[in-house]
Enzyme design. Structure first.
Site, PDB file in Angstrom:
ATOM      1  N   ASP A  31       0.854  -1.186   0.000  1.00  0.00           N
ATOM      2  CA  ASP A  31       0.000   0.000   0.000  1.00  0.00           C
ATOM      3  C   ASP A  31       0.890   1.237   0.000  1.00  0.00           C
ATOM      4  O   ASP A  31       1.920   1.263   0.681  1.00  0.00           O
ATOM      5  CB  ASP A  31      -0.891  -0.007   1.253  1.00  0.00           C
ATOM      6  CG  ASP A  31      -2.132   0.870   1.111  1.00  0.00           C
ATOM      7  OD1 ASP A  31      -1.965   2.082   0.865  1.00  0.00           O
ATOM      8  OD2 ASP A  31      -3.243   0.350   1.268  1.00  0.00           O
ATOM      9  N   GLN A  75      -7.998   3.988  -7.453  1.00  0.00           N
ATOM     10  CA  GLN A  75      -8.682   5.268  -7.309  1.00  0.00           C
ATOM     11  C   GLN A  75     -10.154   4.913  -7.277  1.00  0.00           C
ATOM     12  O   GLN A  75     -10.672   4.311  -8.198  1.00  0.00           O
ATOM     13  CB  GLN A  75      -8.347   6.183  -8.490  1.00  0.00           C
ATOM     14  CG  GLN A  75      -8.864   7.612  -8.392  1.00  0.00           C
ATOM     15  CD  GLN A  75     -10.367   7.788  -8.323  1.00  0.00           C
ATOM     16  OE1 GLN A  75     -10.892   8.183  -7.268  1.00  0.00           O
ATOM     17  NE2 GLN A  75     -11.078   7.504  -9.398  1.00  0.00           N
ATOM     18  N   SER A 116     -16.486  -3.019  -9.816  1.00  0.00           N
ATOM     19  CA  SER A 116     -17.534  -2.188  -9.241  1.00  0.00           C
ATOM     20  C   SER A 116     -18.822  -2.288 -10.049  1.00  0.00           C
ATOM     21  O   SER A 116     -18.803  -2.509 -11.268  1.00  0.00           O
ATOM     22  CB  SER A 116     -17.071  -0.724  -9.228  1.00  0.00           C
ATOM     23  OG  SER A 116     -18.135   0.153  -8.938  1.00  0.00           O
ATOM     24  N   TYR A 140     -14.404   6.405 -13.704  1.00  0.00           N
ATOM     25  CA  TYR A 140     -14.146   5.351 -12.728  1.00  0.00           C
ATOM     26  C   TYR A 140     -14.765   4.033 -13.205  1.00  0.00           C
ATOM     27  O   TYR A 140     -14.097   2.994 -13.234  1.00  0.00           O
ATOM     28  CB  TYR A 140     -14.719   5.748 -11.363  1.00  0.00           C
ATOM     29  CG  TYR A 140     -14.740   4.613 -10.368  1.00  0.00           C
ATOM     30  CD1 TYR A 140     -13.556   4.103  -9.850  1.00  0.00           C
ATOM     31  CD2 TYR A 140     -15.943   4.053  -9.950  1.00  0.00           C
ATOM     32  CE1 TYR A 140     -13.575   3.054  -8.944  1.00  0.00           C
ATOM     33  CE2 TYR A 140     -15.970   3.006  -9.046  1.00  0.00           C
ATOM     34  CZ  TYR A 140     -14.784   2.512  -8.543  1.00  0.00           C
ATOM     35  OH  TYR A 140     -14.814   1.471  -7.650  1.00  0.00           O
ATOM     36  N   ASN A 169     -22.326  -1.149  -3.068  1.00  0.00           N
ATOM     37  CA  ASN A 169     -21.825  -0.087  -2.191  1.00  0.00           C
ATOM     38  C   ASN A 169     -21.412  -0.673  -0.851  1.00  0.00           C
ATOM     39  O   ASN A 169     -22.255  -1.050  -0.039  1.00  0.00           O
ATOM     40  CB  ASN A 169     -22.888   0.992  -2.009  1.00  0.00           C
ATOM     41  CG  ASN A 169     -23.141   1.751  -3.297  1.00  0.00           C
ATOM     42  OD1 ASN A 169     -23.813   1.250  -4.191  1.00  0.00           O
ATOM     43  ND2 ASN A 169     -22.588   2.936  -3.406  1.00  0.00           N
ATOM     44  N   ILE A 184     -22.507   6.241   4.022  1.00  0.00           N
ATOM     45  CA  ILE A 184     -22.872   5.711   5.344  1.00  0.00           C
ATOM     46  C   ILE A 184     -21.904   6.205   6.400  1.00  0.00           C
ATOM     47  O   ILE A 184     -22.317   6.667   7.474  1.00  0.00           O
ATOM     48  CB  ILE A 184     -22.931   4.173   5.307  1.00  0.00           C
ATOM     49  CG1 ILE A 184     -24.217   3.737   4.581  1.00  0.00           C
ATOM     50  CG2 ILE A 184     -22.860   3.578   6.706  1.00  0.00           C
ATOM     51  CD1 ILE A 184     -24.409   2.241   4.480  1.00  0.00           C
ATOM     52  N   ARG A 265     -24.913  14.819  -8.030  1.00  0.00           N
ATOM     53  CA  ARG A 265     -23.536  14.918  -8.484  1.00  0.00           C
ATOM     54  C   ARG A 265     -23.382  14.298  -9.866  1.00  0.00           C
ATOM     55  O   ARG A 265     -24.025  13.301 -10.183  1.00  0.00           O
ATOM     56  CB  ARG A 265     -22.603  14.217  -7.490  1.00  0.00           C
ATOM     57  CG  ARG A 265     -22.549  14.856  -6.122  1.00  0.00           C
ATOM     58  CD  ARG A 265     -21.613  14.120  -5.188  1.00  0.00           C
ATOM     59  NE  ARG A 265     -22.002  12.734  -4.996  1.00  0.00           N
ATOM     60  CZ  ARG A 265     -21.414  11.908  -4.141  1.00  0.00           C
ATOM     61  NH1 ARG A 265     -20.403  12.333  -3.416  1.00  0.00           N
ATOM     62  NH2 ARG A 265     -21.825  10.661  -4.022  1.00  0.00           N
TER      63      ARG A 265
END
Length: 303
Positions: A31, A75, A116, A140, A169, A184, A265
């Site tokens: 990392d 990212q 994702s 993304y 999510n 959250i 957004r």
């Protein structure tokens, strides 16, 4: 077994590391700490501070001889991908290719990749199955979809096995306010100190929220499945509106929450829920934690 977890100091990655340590695996965390935190890393794991884009990654994997790689480093936000597409591409695509080359040359057996639900875009029909049309609305989502194609071709051309997990999510302990499930963490943190919650849009938009320990278990099981070299949805199959989420949080916190609304957004999808039958059948996995239970555990960690 020896496993490398990239992004293992981050939110999801650190929970995966915990699961691997629990199973007795020799676990190494890689990392760069741009988003992760050293305090998240299980003390039984070995830590290497390095970026997946660094050229000497090939030498590192060659020396370490990992059996498996779980790739979480990324990212992870839609807004940042729209603000800086070049950076999103550099980390999520070029970083992956650099890692894949290191895996290929060092004899890694299998890579488990964090994708994702953003690859699907804004669908008309829910819940989404893995073969549904993919029209990402953000860079993304596009970078994750492109990464999936690289994995497919590395398997076809070089025999590097892969399992792609398309997360809904994700939420839970150690999460920051960024990322796809960060709403959250943000809401609970503000609720505890009496600050207003900001909802982008009218709150009728929906998400499929899955607890991080369920996601960690899916990654663990992906290491051993005989049904590799394909993508799996990892969610609950249930959608909940943001307004409903706020009401549930209000019951858990035990006091009224102030909510303010802001314009939607750019790049955010309106509805999301993932069909998880394939993961349940082929990974021998299913989500264990209800939203209320996961929220309760997350809330306890913040108090």
């Amino acid at each position: 077994m020896k496993v490398l977890v990239t992004g293992g100091a981050g939110f999801i990655g650190s929970h995966i590391v915990d699961r691997l340590i629990e199973a007795g695996f020799q676990t190494v965390v890689l990392d760069n700490l741009s988003a992760g935190c050293l305090a998240n890393v299980n003390p039984a794991a070995r830590f290497i501070e390095k970026d997946v884009r660094e050229r000497d990654l090939v030498d590192l994997l060659g020396a370490e001889r990992f059996d498996f790689v779980i790739h979480q480093a990324a990212q992870t936000t839609v807004p940042k991908s729209l603000a800086d597409p070049r950076y999103d591409c550099d980390v999520n695509i070029m970083g992956l290719v650099n890692l894949l080359e290191a895996c290929r040359s060092s004899g890694v057996k299998r890579i488990v990749f964090a994708s994702s639900a953003a690859v699907y875009g804004d669908p008309a029909v829910l819940p989404l199955h893995e073969e549904a049309d993919k029209q990402p609305t953000s860079f993304y989502g596009l970078s994750k979809l492109t990464a999936e194609k690289y994995l497919e071709l590395y398997y076809k051309n070089f025999g590097l096995e892969y399992v792609t997990l398309r997360y809904a999510n994700v939420y839970g302990e150690r999460q920051t306010d960024s990322g796809e499930g960060g709403v959250i963490s943000s809401f609970l943190t503000k609720a505890l100190v009496g600050e207003p919650l900001t909802v982008f849009g009218d709150g009728t938009q929906t998400r499929d929220f899955i607890y991080v320990r369920d996601v960690a278990e899916a990654n663990y099981r992906a290491l051993f499945t005989a049904n590799a070299n394909r993508s799996y949805n990892i969610g609950t199959g249930q959608e909940i509106s943001i307004n409903e989420l706020v009401r549930l949080m209000q019951r858990l916190v035990g006091k009224p929450l102030i909510t303010q609304y802001a314009p939607p957004r750019a790049g955010d999808i309106y509805r999301s829920a993932l069909k998880i039958l394939a993961a349940c059948a082929n990974l021998d996995w299913q989500p264990v934690y209800s939203l209320a239970e996961g929220l309760g555990r997350t809330l306890t960690s913040l108090r």
